[in-house]
Structure formats: structure tokens, C-alpha cells
Write an enzyme that holds these catalytic residues in place. Structure first.
Site, PDB file in Angstrom:
ATOM      1  N   HIS A   1       0.808  -1.218   0.000  1.00  0.00           N
ATOM      2  CA  HIS A   1       0.000   0.000   0.000  1.00  0.00           C
ATOM      3  C   HIS A   1       0.844   1.271   0.000  1.00  0.00           C
ATOM      4  O   HIS A   1       0.408   2.332   0.442  1.00  0.00           O
ATOM      5  CB  HIS A   1      -1.008  -0.020   1.149  1.00  0.00           C
ATOM      6  CG  HIS A   1      -2.235  -0.803   0.771  1.00  0.00           C
ATOM      7  ND1 HIS A   1      -2.145  -2.059   0.232  1.00  0.00           N
ATOM      8  CD2 HIS A   1      -3.556  -0.506   0.807  1.00  0.00           C
ATOM      9  CE1 HIS A   1      -3.358  -2.509  -0.038  1.00  0.00           C
ATOM     10  NE2 HIS A   1      -4.240  -1.583   0.299  1.00  0.00           N
TER      11      HIS A   1
ATOM     12  N   ASP B   1      -5.703   4.965   9.938  1.00  0.00           N
ATOM     13  CA  ASP B   1      -7.120   5.100   9.571  1.00  0.00           C
ATOM     14  C   ASP B   1      -7.649   3.857   8.867  1.00  0.00           C
ATOM     15  O   ASP B   1      -8.850   3.623   8.818  1.00  0.00           O
ATOM     16  CB  ASP B   1      -7.310   6.284   8.613  1.00  0.00           C
ATOM     17  CG  ASP B   1      -7.021   7.601   9.294  1.00  0.00           C
ATOM     18  OD1 ASP B   1      -6.885   7.620  10.528  1.00  0.00           O
ATOM     19  OD2 ASP B   1      -6.940   8.617   8.576  1.00  0.00           O
TER      20      ASP B   1
ATOM     21  N   GLU C   1      -9.109  14.159  14.714  1.00  0.00           N
ATOM     22  CA  GLU C   1      -8.641  14.354  13.334  1.00  0.00           C
ATOM     23  C   GLU C   1      -9.419  15.515  12.737  1.00  0.00           C
ATOM     24  O   GLU C   1     -10.105  16.250  13.463  1.00  0.00           O
ATOM     25  CB  GLU C   1      -8.841  13.082  12.487  1.00  0.00           C
ATOM     26  CG  GLU C   1      -7.780  12.031  12.705  1.00  0.00           C
ATOM     27  CD  GLU C   1      -7.608  11.070  11.531  1.00  0.00           C
ATOM     28  OE1 GLU C   1      -8.151  11.322  10.446  1.00  0.00           O
ATOM     29  OE2 GLU C   1      -6.912  10.037  11.716  1.00  0.00           O
TER      30      GLU C   1
END
Ligand code: FAD
Length: 518
Positions: A97, A160, A276
Site C-alpha cells: 500500500h 485510519d 482528526e
């Protein structure tokens, strides 16, 4: 059976050597003779798969073989073979990723796919009394969560998105809305087993082989391959109140965010568990892949709120609680919200299970996959911006360079440097409070990719010209000078650790920090 496979592969290679005028790299024959328990893959489709990552920005495809280890010993066998003369490059790949080919290998090396697959010897092992879990380096965080929840426990610091490997996030830092309170994931590790670039397995921790321990955490995979990580746990909450509030004024927004993170270390009832935020600059919330939160039943239409300069800021906070404690959670939330200056009519609250909250981005992934919008190019840019210049960044970038097309969410949230261990290799700005600003964009066609990549360059140039001393998170540079500048004071130690633990510079060549010469 294994011998038969080796014989067949060796036969295939010798055929290749004969038919391709001896052009086949000796790496291949080397790798086939190290006696692996796991698998070696040479098919073009396998090589191509490891050359692609989430970014889909490059697909050079320089790997000659893909190894799927059956044990840590297999990792040792491959690295030992690679360390011998002539050396060859080796890169661990977690879940691929990365954005810029960081998990790939250059110079025709070998990629070790660290994914657990169905191997039971790699399953997480929870130590309830000691409050930690031992996990395989290639384990995905979603599986770490599920395994630890069986004991009512969970790690403290997250990303996240949970379909990332432990080794992959620990090589960077691992940050999310809990970082202000618990530090990044690299601040929540007790011990590691690492296969160094010489093929030695070293157990390291704060007290034992501590140089290696600190070097590996945030070390962009330069010093070794993590085969085991011991991660701190805490009692897991069951439910999460998830709140979003809006601001039209940046300085009010950032002041509130900074106030909330200043509550770190306070008892849980006096602070939120996660802080956040994100920036809304275009028809944003509609196109925002995290927008499912705002449903049509929300009392206020976002469009009815007047955004100064066309930009809105959304602060996102959560409160964890145990089933049955809803009332006290609500009281604590009310007391905290009273101290904030958001647009009063813009309070959005939802209530979800703990796993649903942590695994929220995966839900968006499923939807995007369905629409064919997940496996597209992602020219992401992640920056740490010092607090003293965040207003200038807002003016110059959010209200300037971005225009009204961002093609994905823009996250923004502050963190405290004192939650980061300065001995780790991770790099942050030279200020006590700094912000993550993450431009998480997708490009469905070449034109958009060009446009967004240009915008990224403009943002970096703006920071440079305005002397905003940003640091890239998940950094990507191509010259040694840029890397030295990135690491700043940490470069000397980083370089020394490289010479000690990976003197042939065979590891993680996809990061493009050190040149590998076969
Ligand atoms: P890979 O891309 O496979 O590898 C990354 C680097 O780590 C490579 O250099 C590789 O060689 C090395 N590596 C992999 N495994 C090991 C190992 N076992 N030992 C040593 N080195 C190893 N990051 C955050 O901090 N917070 C977030 O909230 C966040 N959200 C994200 C959401 C999405 C959708 C995506 C795509 C990425 C997100 N990231 C986030 C970034 C992510 O943490 C990094 O890209 C991370 O490297 C990805 O993990 P991976 O397993 O896919 O790593």
C-alpha cells in the site's frame, strides 16, 4: 515434493539459460538453492503483481523472483543468500500500500511477500497478563485487532485503514487520531525480531540491541526485515460516539484542534480519544470517499453553511465507551464540546461499534472497488507542517493552490512531538506541535494524474519558497541530497546504522535512499 519443484524450476531455468544465451541472472539459481520451506514464484503475473502498489504511479517491475516465506528462517535464508557475493537486492512487501514503489526491488532483486496467507504458525499470540501481542511482521492490523479483541484487548495507536501490514506501518510511523494521546504506532512497540541485511536475526528492544530497535522504527525498511513485533495492548472499548463539527474560520478550527490535543495524558473522561479533521474545498463531501458519515437525515445541509473563501473545516472526534455507560459518555462529550467554537448548527453525531469505527475506511474501499475506483492511480502527498506556519499553509494551499478540484479527502490534524521517541528514525518538524496534512487523491485518467501531480509539485514549491519547513510523511525522494535534507540531524546516525546492519545496501532498494551496486 519440494525437491521435485526445485528440480523442475532448475530445469526450466537451465532451459532459459540455454535458449536466452546465458542472460538469466544468477540470483535466480541462487534463490532456488537455499532450501526454502515456502514458495518461490517466477511467473510474469507474480512479478508484475509485486511491481504494482496502491499508488499505481510506476510499474518498473525489476523483481526476478517472489518469495513467500513459510517461517522467519526462510527470510533469513533469502537475505543470507542475497548478502553473499555477488549480492542481490531484497525487499519485504507487506500489503503493497505504498505510493511510489517503496516495497519493490531495484536491480533485479527478490521481493519477499510477508503476507501471512493461511499459515497458522504466523497467527497473533496474545499475552493477556502482560498486555501485549506478538505478531508476524506481515500481519495485517485488522487481524491484530480481531485477535486481541478475543481477549477484550486492543492496541492503542492505529492507522485510519487497517489493511496495512505491521512491518509496513512500523517502517514509517503509523499515525491516526489517537497519535496525540498515545504517540504513533512506533511508540507502542516493546520488542522486534529483525533479520538484518547480513542475514542475522536479532531480537531488539529499548534495552537490548537498542540501536537497531530505534533505527528500524520509522526506518523505511533500511536496516532489516521485521519478522515479529511485540505490540502494547489496553482494554478495548465496545462503542464509539463519533462526532463531526464544522468551522468556516481556519484559525478557530486549528485553535480548537490544538486545544483538544493539549489534553493528552489527562484522564480519559476529560479528553476525546481521537482527534482528526479534514478540509472541504470543492463539492467535497459529495465526492469525498469518507462522506458516508453525513447522511440525508442530517439536520443541516452542508451547502447551507457559508464558507469563507469557499473552504470549510471539519473537526472529527470520538469518545470511546463501554456498553451501558452512554450517559456518562454524553456528559463528558457535552462538557468538552462547550469549550469549542464550532458552527453551532453543524454538530453531527453517530454511534458505532469499536471495530466499525476503526475499520471505517474499508467500508469506503468496498464501495469504491464496486465502482472500479479503488485500483486507480493515487498521487498522494503527506506532509508534516509545523504549527507556527499552518495558517500560511492554509492561505497558500487550501485557499490558494488547490482551486476547487482536490479529487479526494484532505486530512488535517495536529500531533505532539513529545509522543514521538526522538531516537527512532522517523522524521518530524522541529516544533512541539505539528500537523499532518494528507492529500489523499485519486486520478482516474492520465490528465487528472498530470494535473494532481503538478499540484503536488506546486505545493512543495510553495512550502520551499515560503520557507515553511515541512517534512514529508511516507517520504519519496530520488536524490541523496534530498534524503540528507529530509533526515537533517538524523542523517549521520541513519547512515551509520545502514553501514552496520545492511553494509551491502541490499534491503528496500525501492525506497531509493542508498544506491545498490551488484
Ligand atoms: P508496503 O507498501 O508493502 O511496504 C512499505 C515499506 O515497508 C517498504 O519499504 C517495505 O519494504 C517495508 N516493509 C514491509 N513489510 C516489512 C517488514 N516486515 N519489515 C520491514 N520492512 C517492511 N499510514 C498512516 O500512518 N496512517 C494512516 O491512516 C494511513 N492510512 C492509509 C490508508 C490507505 C488506503 C493507504 C493505501 C495507506 C495508508 N497509510 C497510512 C500509509 C501506510 O501506512 C504505508 O503506506 C505503509 O507502508 C503501508 O503498509 P504496507 O503493509 O502496505 O507496506
Amino acid at each position: 515434493k519440494k525437491n521435485l519443484v526445485i528440480i523442475l524450476l532448475s530445469f526450466a531455468i537451465s532451459r532459459l539459460i540455454l535458449t536466452e544465451e546465458l542472460t538469466v541472472d544468477p540470483t535466480l539459481t541462487e534463490i532456488l538453492h537455499v532450501g526454502l520451506e515456502g514458495e518461490v514464484k517466477l511467473e510474469a503475473s507474480e512479478l508484475e503483481a509485486v511491481s504494482l502498489d496502491f499508488g499505481r504511479l510506476s510499474s518498473k517491475g525489476e523483481a526476478l523472483a517472489v518469495v513467500r516465506p513459510a517461517s522467519a528462517d526462510d527470510v533469513v535464508r533469502v537475505v543470507k543468500a542475497a548478502y553473499n557475493r555477488p549480492p542481490f537486492a531484497v525487499s519485504a512487501r507487506g500489503h503493497g500500500h505504498s505510493i511510489n514503489g517503496q516495497a519493490d526491488t531495484r536491480m533485479k532483486g527478490v521481493v519477499i511477500e510477508m503476507g501471512r496467507g493461511s499459515r497458522v504458525n504466523f497467527l497473533p499470540r496474545v499475552y493477556e497478563n502482560e498486555m501485549y501481542v506478538d505478531v508476524w511482521g506481515g500481519e495485517l492490523w485488522i487481524h491484530v485487532l480481531k485477535a486481541t479483541l478475543e481477549y477484550g484487548l486492543a492496541p492503542m495507536s492505529w492507522t485510519d485503514y487497517l489493511y496495512l501490514s505491521v512491518g509496513g506501518t512500523l517502517s514509517n510511523a503509523g499515525i491516526s487520531g489517537q497519535t496525540f494521546n498515545h504517540g504513533p504506532q512506533i511508540s507502542n512497540v516493546f520488542e522486534l525480531d529483525v533479520v538484518t541485511g547480513k542475514g542475522e536475526v536479532l531480537t531488539c528492544s529499548e534495552h537490548h540491541n537498542s540501536d537497531l530497535f530505534h533505527a528500524v522504527l520509522g526506518g523505511l525498511a533500511q536496516f532489516g526485515i521485521i519478522t515479529r513485533a511485540r505490540i502494547a495492548l489496553q482494554p478495548a472499548p465496545q462503542r464509539v460516539r463519533w462526532i463531526r463539527i464544522l468551522y468556516s474560520d481556519f484559525s478557530t478550527f486549528s485553535k480548537d484542534q490544538e486545544f483538544l490535543i493539549s489534553l493528552h495524558g489527562k484522564p480519559a473522561r476529560q479528553r476525546f480519544d481521537y482527534v482528526e479533521g479534514f478540509v472541504i474545498v470543492d463539492d467535497g463531501l459529495v465526492n469525498n470517499w469518507r462522506s458516508s458519515f453525513f447522511s440525508s437525515s442530517n439536520p443541516v445541509k452542508i451547502s447551507s453553511i457559508n464558507a469563507e473563501g469557499g473552504v470549510l473545516y471539519c473537526l472529527e472526534i470520538t469518545k470511546n465507551y463501554h456498553q451501558g455507560n452512554d450517559d456518562s459518555a454524553d456528559e463528558e462529550i457535552q462538557a468538552l464540546l462547550k469549550k469549542l467554537n464550532f458552527i453551532e448548527t453543524s454538530l453531527f453525531t453517530t454511534d458505532v461499534g469499536y471495530v466499525d469505527f476503526l475499520d471505517r475506511v474499508h467500508k469506503a474501499e468496498v464501495k469504491l472497488r464496486y465502482k472500479g475506483l479503488w485500483d486507480v492511480a493515487h498521487p498522494w502527498l503527506n506532509l508534516f507542517v509545523p504549527k507556527s506556519r499552518i495558517e500560511d499553509f492554509d492561505k497558500g494551499v487550501f485557499k490558494g493552490i488547490l482551486g476547487n478540484k482536490t479529487s479526494g479527502p484532505i486530512l488535517i490534524y495536529p500531533m505532539n512531538k513529545n509522543k514521538w521517541d526522538h531516537r527512532s528514525s522517523a522524521v518530524t518538524p522541529d516544533e512541539e506541535v505539528f500537523y499532518l496534512v494528507a492529500f489523499l487523491r485519486s486520478a482516474v485518467d492520465a490528465e487528472t494524474l498530470e494535473y494532481l501531480s503538478n499540484q503536488n509539485r506546486q505545493i512543495l514549491r510553495f512550502c520551499h519558497d515560503s520557507k515553511i519547513k515541512v517534512k514529508q510523511y511516507l517520504p519519496h525522494y530520488t536524490t541523496l541530497e534530498e534524503w540528507k535534507d529530509h533526515f537533517g540531524d538524523k542523517w549521520t546516525q541513519f547512515n551509520a546504522m545502514k553501514m552496520q546492519f545492511d553494509p551491502q545496501r541490499i534491503l528496500a532498494t525501492g525506497q531509493r535512499i542508498f544506491d545498490f551496486e551488484p
